[in-house]
Design a protein around this motif. Sequence first.
Motif, PDB file in Angstrom:
ATOM      1  N   LEU A 324       0.834  -1.210   0.000  1.00 30.90           N
ATOM      2  CA  LEU A 324       0.000   0.000   0.000  1.00 30.90           C
ATOM      3  C   LEU A 324       0.863   1.253   0.000  1.00 30.90           C
ATOM      4  N   ASN A 325       2.003   1.159   0.626  1.00 30.60           N
ATOM      5  CA  ASN A 325       2.922   2.293   0.710  1.00 30.60           C
ATOM      6  C   ASN A 325       3.542   2.634  -0.635  1.00 30.60           C
ATOM      7  N   SER A 326       3.538   1.670  -1.561  1.00 33.82           N
ATOM      8  CA  SER A 326       4.222   1.883  -2.830  1.00 33.82           C
ATOM      9  C   SER A 326       3.269   2.359  -3.922  1.00 33.82           C
ATOM     10  N   THR A 335       0.111   8.161   0.584  1.00 33.55           N
ATOM     11  CA  THR A 335       1.300   7.395   0.234  1.00 33.55           C
ATOM     12  C   THR A 335       2.443   7.748   1.190  1.00 33.55           C
ATOM     13  N   GLY A 336       3.170   6.734   1.604  1.00 30.51           N
ATOM     14  CA  GLY A 336       4.272   6.981   2.537  1.00 30.51           C
ATOM     15  C   GLY A 336       3.835   6.958   3.980  1.00 30.51           C
ATOM     16  N   ASN A 337       2.521   6.889   4.194  1.00 29.21           N
ATOM     17  CA  ASN A 337       2.006   6.882   5.561  1.00 29.21           C
ATOM     18  C   ASN A 337       1.566   5.508   6.046  1.00 29.21           C
ATOM     19  N   TRP A 338       1.666   4.527   5.181  1.00 32.19           N
ATOM     20  CA  TRP A 338       1.192   3.197   5.576  1.00 32.19           C
ATOM     21  C   TRP A 338       2.177   2.546   6.524  1.00 32.19           C
ATOM     22  N   GLU A 339       1.675   2.122   7.660  1.00 29.66           N
ATOM     23  CA  GLU A 339       2.492   1.421   8.655  1.00 29.66           C
ATOM     24  C   GLU A 339       1.661   0.268   9.199  1.00 29.66           C
ATOM     25  N   VAL A 340       2.344  -0.766   9.656  1.00 26.61           N
ATOM     26  CA  VAL A 340       1.639  -1.892  10.250  1.00 26.61           C
ATOM     27  C   VAL A 340       0.848  -1.425  11.469  1.00 26.61           C
TER      28      VAL A 340
HETATM   29  C1  LIG Z   1       6.263   3.889   3.995  1.00 25.84           C
HETATM   30  O1  LIG Z   1       6.983   4.909   3.370  1.00 25.84           O
HETATM   31  C2  LIG Z   1       7.567   5.835   4.286  1.00 25.84           C
HETATM   32  C3  LIG Z   1       8.194   6.993   3.475  1.00 25.84           C
HETATM   33  O2  LIG Z   1       8.941   6.482   2.415  1.00 25.84           O
HETATM   34  C4  LIG Z   1       8.593   5.114   5.146  1.00 25.84           C
HETATM   35  O3  LIG Z   1       9.156   6.000   6.098  1.00 25.84           O
HETATM   36  C5  LIG Z   1       7.881   3.962   5.874  1.00 25.84           C
HETATM   37  O4  LIG Z   1       8.810   3.209   6.628  1.00 25.84           O
HETATM   38  C6  LIG Z   1       7.180   3.077   4.892  1.00 25.84           C
HETATM   39  N1  LIG Z   1       6.408   2.064   5.602  1.00 25.84           N
HETATM   40  C7  LIG Z   1       6.593   0.769   5.401  1.00 25.84           C
HETATM   41  C8  LIG Z   1       5.717  -0.151   6.202  1.00 25.84           C
HETATM   42  O5  LIG Z   1       7.403   0.318   4.640  1.00 25.84           O
END
Ligand SMILES: *[C@@H]1O[C@H](CO)[C@@H](O)[C@H](O)[C@H]1NC(C)=O
Length: 463
Positions: A324-326, A335-340
């Motif tokens: 989802l982050n990509s 975008t860039g805000n997806w975290e587990v």
């Molecule tokens: C999502 O992208 C952000 C910015 O590039 C990065 O800081 C973050 O670690 C990424 N999250 C994951 C789960 O890879």
Amino acid sequence: HCQHHQDKAKITANVPPTLDGTWVSTRCEVRPGPEFLLRSYTFHPTRHLQAIQHYYTDSSCGDPAYSLLIRGKFRLRQASWITLGGTETDHHINRVGIVIHSRSAKQRLASRLPPSCVGVTLSKAVPGKVLELYNTRAGRLCLSALGFSMMELGLVRVETQNFGHGGTVQEMFLGDIHTQWTQRTYHRPTGYQTPLQNVMHHIHPCPVCALVYRSSELRPPALPRGPSPPLSLSGRWVSQHCETRPSVLFLTRDFTFDPETHQWGGIYRHYSDPFCAQPTFTLTASGHYAQGNPSAKISAATEFVFKVTQVQITAFDLATAKLLNSTRPGKCGLTGNWEVGIEQDITTTHGCTALGIKLPHKEYELFKTELDHRKQALLFIGERPTDGSSPDRPQKRPTSFQTPLVQCSGGVGGGQEERLSHKQRLGSHSKQIQLQKSGAERWRGHAMLLALGLVLYTWGCVY
Ligand SMILES: *[C@@H]1O[C@H](CO)[C@@H](O)[C@H](O)[C@H]1NC(C)=O
């Protein structure tokens, strides 16, 4: 008290399973079409199989039309790599006999079957006698015209529930039936139908099990037509088990409906394993719904239209979060805000193109409510199209149901139920959103489906 009713029982499932014994339907089953039937399948240690299917003219299995007596052989093959926890089997049908239970059933069959089949075979049928419809030399035409196939034997799973006090319940899950008539005789199942229960180890009491077990192809069971008390959709409804979707998704569903405001909300919790122990992601959807007419095809079922307007996603494993982050900016939440473990709203981006989710989305639904033998309210939501598409047109409205949800205890008080008008009772709702995936390389070849009714659904994609 509302989640995972079955946690009280320890559930195990051997791969490969032991099929020996007789397994029967626990309620009148509805197949796409619709078709109404009861099944009694016996597997012998010699790998011989005898299956009886009783077909009915009505959705409560009270009026028998005809029964099929199917004999063949089966062989367990390997564990399925598509549907984790399932085992693939081969089968060979030697003979199929038919018993027609009434003159009107014979007339209806005769009008459905090709003249060659009717002329040679069906004309000889008399109520109360088994007529050979198919053997390895002849009769193929009649079978395919009936839409008959035992492709359901291609995938099997047996779950054993052990209750603390020594009670055991065994359920047999056989492969799903394709929702499109033209596909059903070819369809290789990757999901399951409503399970059968072992006659020696079933949930007590099970009045239907007993009736089916005591019947034969000559004496089909006729289920008592209980009154279907008016029920409200109102309150919260949840999955009784970990559910398996074609192909490869394991999930539980959790819905809330408010008939006064016509709002609904659904939580679809997805897992990577058939016991729903390892979460992968959760989809929270909401919107509104409208109740339509009583179904002309299935009595006591009601048509609905659902609209999905908002969806939030929470990833619970790194692969999903990274995927989802990509996504391209503006196409799937921030975008860039997806975290587990962190929820993201994808409403502002009108869905998520990488997942094929488009918002808002509309679906045509069929709902039914029923009381089980313990007077527990059950909610049946329409089956998803097997091809992964969305029922986004009235012609695609389902004609069969998914596994029922149960109403949470303490959901709706009696007083509240009485307040509801007749129109608000007997609801059903489910929405689904199809997430047709549009191009992201990692997902090429996979369509991801969001079923508002409950399902997010992937093709060949193992999380
Ligand atoms: C999502 O992208 C952000 C910015 O590039 C990065 O800081 C973050 O670690 C990424 N999250 C994951 C789960 O890879």
